[in-house]
Design a protein around this motif. Sequence first.
Motif, PDB file in Angstrom:
ATOM      1  N   ALA A   1      73.689  63.687  26.677  1.00  0.00           N
ATOM      2  CA  ALA A   1      72.425  62.984  26.932  1.00  0.00           C
ATOM      3  C   ALA A   1      72.006  63.076  28.397  1.00  0.00           C
ATOM      4  N   ARG A   2      70.708  63.112  28.614  1.00  0.00           N
ATOM      5  CA  ARG A   2      70.155  62.972  29.956  1.00  0.00           C
ATOM      6  C   ARG A   2      68.998  61.965  29.888  1.00  0.00           C
ATOM      7  N   GLU A   3      68.732  61.328  30.995  1.00  0.00           N
ATOM      8  CA  GLU A   3      67.713  60.283  31.040  1.00  0.00           C
ATOM      9  C   GLU A   3      66.315  60.898  31.007  1.00  0.00           C
ATOM     10  N   PRO A   4      65.451  60.515  30.037  1.00  0.00           N
ATOM     11  CA  PRO A   4      64.076  61.022  30.019  1.00  0.00           C
ATOM     12  C   PRO A   4      63.274  60.487  31.208  1.00  0.00           C
ATOM     13  N   GLU A   5      62.113  61.093  31.419  1.00  0.00           N
ATOM     14  CA  GLU A   5      61.275  60.724  32.558  1.00  0.00           C
ATOM     15  C   GLU A   5      60.037  59.926  32.166  1.00  0.00           C
ATOM     16  N   ASP A   6      59.901  59.571  30.887  1.00  0.00           N
ATOM     17  CA  ASP A   6      58.673  58.898  30.445  1.00  0.00           C
ATOM     18  C   ASP A   6      58.731  57.405  30.726  1.00  0.00           C
ATOM     19  N   VAL A   7      58.791  57.009  31.977  1.00  0.00           N
ATOM     20  CA  VAL A   7      58.839  55.602  32.340  1.00  0.00           C
ATOM     21  C   VAL A   7      58.051  55.428  33.625  1.00  0.00           C
ATOM     22  N   ALA A   8      57.421  54.279  33.793  1.00  0.00           N
ATOM     23  CA  ALA A   8      56.700  53.981  35.017  1.00  0.00           C
ATOM     24  C   ALA A   8      57.685  53.367  36.014  1.00  0.00           C
ATOM     25  N   PRO A   9      58.219  54.126  36.983  1.00  0.00           N
ATOM     26  CA  PRO A   9      59.321  53.640  37.818  1.00  0.00           C
ATOM     27  C   PRO A   9      58.942  52.486  38.730  1.00  0.00           C
ATOM     28  N   HIS A  10      57.645  52.341  39.057  1.00  0.00           N
ATOM     29  CA  HIS A  10      57.246  51.293  39.981  1.00  0.00           C
ATOM     30  C   HIS A  10      56.589  50.108  39.270  1.00  0.00           C
ATOM     31  N   ALA A  11      56.675  50.086  37.954  1.00  0.00           N
ATOM     32  CA  ALA A  11      56.047  48.997  37.215  1.00  0.00           C
ATOM     33  C   ALA A  11      56.820  47.695  37.427  1.00  0.00           C
ATOM     34  N   SER A  12      56.087  46.592  37.429  1.00  0.00           N
ATOM     35  CA  SER A  12      56.711  45.281  37.571  1.00  0.00           C
ATOM     36  C   SER A  12      57.273  44.825  36.240  1.00  0.00           C
ATOM     37  N   LEU A  13      58.101  43.776  36.276  1.00  0.00           N
ATOM     38  CA  LEU A  13      58.627  43.218  35.035  1.00  0.00           C
ATOM     39  C   LEU A  13      57.483  42.767  34.136  1.00  0.00           C
ATOM     40  N   ARG A  14      56.455  42.172  34.726  1.00  0.00           N
ATOM     41  CA  ARG A  14      55.300  41.709  33.934  1.00  0.00           C
ATOM     42  C   ARG A  14      54.633  42.869  33.201  1.00  0.00           C
ATOM     43  N   GLU A  15      54.540  44.035  33.856  1.00  0.00           N
ATOM     44  CA  GLU A  15      53.951  45.199  33.204  1.00  0.00           C
ATOM     45  C   GLU A  15      54.875  45.736  32.112  1.00  0.00           C
ATOM     46  N   HIS A  16      56.184  45.702  32.370  1.00  0.00           N
ATOM     47  CA  HIS A  16      57.125  46.188  31.355  1.00  0.00           C
ATOM     48  C   HIS A  16      57.059  45.352  30.078  1.00  0.00           C
ATOM     49  N   ILE A  17      56.884  44.042  30.219  1.00  0.00           N
ATOM     50  CA  ILE A  17      56.922  43.167  29.045  1.00  0.00           C
ATOM     51  C   ILE A  17      55.525  42.771  28.579  1.00  0.00           C
ATOM     52  N   ALA A  18      54.508  43.574  28.957  1.00  0.00           N
ATOM     53  CA  ALA A  18      53.128  43.243  28.586  1.00  0.00           C
ATOM     54  C   ALA A  18      52.954  43.117  27.079  1.00  0.00           C
ATOM     55  N   CYS A  19      53.748  43.891  26.307  1.00  0.00           N
ATOM     56  CA  CYS A  19      53.596  43.849  24.850  1.00  0.00           C
ATOM     57  C   CYS A  19      53.867  42.460  24.284  1.00  0.00           C
ATOM     58  N   LEU A  20      54.618  41.627  25.024  1.00  0.00           N
ATOM     59  CA  LEU A  20      54.883  40.261  24.560  1.00  0.00           C
ATOM     60  C   LEU A  20      53.620  39.415  24.492  1.00  0.00           C
TER      61      LEU A  20
ATOM     62  N   ALA B   1      60.451  51.852  25.431  1.00  0.00           N
ATOM     63  CA  ALA B   1      61.751  51.226  25.177  1.00  0.00           C
ATOM     64  C   ALA B   1      61.611  49.714  25.033  1.00  0.00           C
ATOM     65  N   VAL B   2      60.817  49.105  25.906  1.00  0.00           N
ATOM     66  CA  VAL B   2      60.661  47.659  25.842  1.00  0.00           C
ATOM     67  C   VAL B   2      59.850  47.260  24.613  1.00  0.00           C
ATOM     68  N   ALA B   3      58.735  47.949  24.385  1.00  0.00           N
ATOM     69  CA  ALA B   3      57.913  47.627  23.219  1.00  0.00           C
ATOM     70  C   ALA B   3      58.701  47.838  21.931  1.00  0.00           C
ATOM     71  N   GLY B   4      59.451  48.954  21.869  1.00  0.00           N
ATOM     72  CA  GLY B   4      60.252  49.209  20.677  1.00  0.00           C
ATOM     73  C   GLY B   4      61.333  48.166  20.479  1.00  0.00           C
TER      74      GLY B   4
ATOM     75  N   TYR C   1      65.565  49.415  33.796  1.00  0.00           N
ATOM     76  CA  TYR C   1      66.020  49.323  35.178  1.00  0.00           C
ATOM     77  C   TYR C   1      67.277  50.139  35.461  1.00  0.00           C
ATOM     78  N   ILE C   2      68.203  50.205  34.487  1.00  0.00           N
ATOM     79  CA  ILE C   2      69.426  50.976  34.731  1.00  0.00           C
ATOM     80  C   ILE C   2      69.402  52.310  34.003  1.00  0.00           C
ATOM     81  N   GLY C   3      68.374  52.572  33.211  1.00  0.00           N
ATOM     82  CA  GLY C   3      68.282  53.798  32.443  1.00  0.00           C
ATOM     83  C   GLY C   3      68.788  53.608  31.030  1.00  0.00           C
TER      84      GLY C   3
END
Length: 410
Positions: free
Chosen positions: A188-207, A334-337, A75-77
């Motif tokens: 450092a610069r922020e990479p772009e490999d993230v789904a910016p509109h994903a919900s929290l549920r989608e971010h933590i799906a690996c759980l 990042a979240v899965a890792g 969320y904050i990069g």
Amino acid sequence: MAGFRSFLKAGHAPTLLAAFVYFTYCCGVWVSNGAMAPFIKEALQLTPAQVGLMLSVPIFAGALMRFPLGVLAQYIGRKNATLVEMGGIAIALLYGYFVVETFNDLLAMGVLLGVAGASFGVALSLGSGSFPPRYKGLAMGLVGAGNVGTSVAALLAPALAQLWGWKAVYGLTALGLLLPIAVMLTLAREPEDVAPHASLREHIACLFELDGWAFSAIYAVTFGGFIGLVTFLPTYYYDQFGVSKVQAGQLTMLAAFMGAALRIVGGWLSDHWGGINTLTVVLVTVGLSLGACSLTQTSLLGTTALLLLCFAALGAGNGALFQLVPLRWPQSTAVAGSMIGEIGALGGGLVPATMGLSRQYLGSYLWGFIALAVLAVTMLAVLHLLQPRWTRSWSRAGGRAPLPQAAPVA
């Protein structure tokens, strides 16, 4: 060399370097109490069980902080998340320098040191985020080689403690924090490999997925074994073989450096041979070498040789497993890792506690080594149970990255 230059051009090399420096520093801070354990034990008159608890607390705390930091980074990069974390590290080190006087203070200090251990998932995702899938394993291996920070701590912390006292090491380490902060801000610069509109549920799906927990359990052996043993080995060498405190740190440094260096090899090998194939060899080697360590506790040379072999396998296994993570969760690495790193580090927290209890109540460290060997063999069985489904759904045979999709014809 041409191949490595092609690799560097495929992503953002300065961010890769910044992530490596940041992770190296955090790893060194995380195990600083372990590196100085013989000094702390002598100063505070600790029992073997108390030493084990003291060494376990930073590992457990760092493990529990990894997943929240990974979610925050979505969320904050990732770059901003590293700066927030380094602010927490500064607080921890200043607390150690100005406040710690008793065993209870030391345990509280261990909780604060756990902030440094939370860096893992964010560092690897930041460093590899701008690289294409075919280079993810090598990029993560290079950042993950920041585990070399554990060997730097094992080498320098005992020598500095010998000169100026163990509490002074916290103050000197706090000054060293200026380097990774400066590197992160400028490179450092922020990479772009993230789904910016994903919900929290989608971010933590690996759980909520079996694969996430399977990866975590395997990582509890590879990284958990690495960080747990690095933290405990200065105490083990000092108690078991009667070497000096500084020599115990030097022997630990050899093992830690081996594990950090082989992480790069494990990532590179997995890109070419497959992460599943590499992990198979790793788990067999770890099981055999740790089982043999339980039988060579009277031989300093034999034990050291077996531990070097074990750490080489552990390091390669860490690189191999994280070659697979971005293949399985390409939009939430990042979240899965962070989740996998959290469970893996929790496994590492059990190592010093188990060794301390085994020594105090069973009179030997033997059963700790045997327990780790059995766990490695168990994870080998889990890997081969799940391998067929993995290679049907998201990877090629052996755990290699899928081939790039051909561009559609106009």
